[in-house]
Design a protein around this motif. Structure first.
Motif, short mmCIF file in Angstrom:
data_model
loop_
_atom_site.label_atom_id
_atom_site.label_comp_id
_atom_site.label_asym_id
_atom_site.label_seq_id
_atom_site.Cartn_x
_atom_site.Cartn_y
_atom_site.Cartn_z
N LYS A 144 0.87 -1.18 0.00
CA LYS A 144 0.00 0.00 0.00
C LYS A 144 0.90 1.22 0.00
O LYS A 144 1.72 1.41 0.90
N LYS A 145 0.76 2.05 -1.02
CA LYS A 145 1.57 3.26 -1.11
C LYS A 145 0.95 4.35 -0.25
O LYS A 145 -0.23 4.61 -0.32
N ILE A 146 1.81 4.99 0.58
CA ILE A 146 1.35 6.04 1.48
C ILE A 146 2.18 7.30 1.22
O ILE A 146 3.22 7.26 0.59
N GLU A 147 1.69 8.42 1.74
CA GLU A 147 2.41 9.67 1.64
C GLU A 147 3.50 9.70 2.71
O GLU A 147 3.27 9.26 3.84
N PRO A 148 4.68 10.25 2.39
CA PRO A 148 5.75 10.28 3.40
C PRO A 148 5.47 11.30 4.50
O PRO A 148 4.86 12.34 4.25
N LYS A 149 5.93 10.98 5.70
CA LYS A 149 5.87 11.92 6.81
C LYS A 149 7.12 12.79 6.78
O LYS A 149 8.17 12.34 6.36
#
Length: 153
Positions: A144-149
């Motif tokens: 699952k691709k997520i936005e970086p913190k």
């Protein structure tokens, strides 16, 4: 014989071009030989910094510092153990990543739940295109691709 003389002439010419010539007095000038007092460094943040032992947080940089700051605020930025049950086709193990692929390790024989006796990790590449099935234990992984913190460290 003429070739040898020409070669020697070219060598001497190249040496004289590359080597700086000495002044007429016969000695070279030393430009950085002054032994004056050292200037006070401007990078010191506080007085009496020489007598303070820095802490681990003071010396940490990069991901190590980000991990320390996250732990101080009660977060964990790295997973330390498997946090999901055994992955099946209906309910696979979801691997989060900011990239389209991630390298994941599986100890194999996970269906029994006890992997302490298995010392070989099987490494494989999980992509967003299709789920990956571990050839040893048939556990299913998806990415699952997520936005970086953003960590300010």
């Amino acid at each position: 014989m003429a070739a040898r003389a020409l070669s020697r002439t070219l060598t001497l010419t190249a040496r004289s071009i590359l080597r700086p010539s000495a002044p007429a007095g016969g000695s070279a000038v030393r430009t950085f030989s002054h032994r004056g007092p050292l200037p006070e460094p401007t990078w010191k943040q506080q007085d009496d910094l020489d007598n303070v032992v820095p802490t681990n947080l003071d010396q940490a940089t990069g991901l190590e510092r980000a991990e320390m700051l996250a732990e101080m605020s009660g977060e964990k930025i790295f997973d330390e153990h498997m946090i999901t049950p055994f992955g099946t086709k209906e309910k696979p193990v979801v691997i989060e990543s900011i990239f389209d692929e991630r390298i994941v390790g599986c100890p194999g024989d996970c269906a029994n739940g006890d992997t302490r006796n298995n010392n070989e990790i099987r490494w494989f590449l999980v992509t967003t295109k299709e789920p990956y099935v571990c050839p040893t234990c048939n556990q299913v992984y998806t990415l699952k691709k997520i936005e970086p913190k953003v960590y300010n460290f």
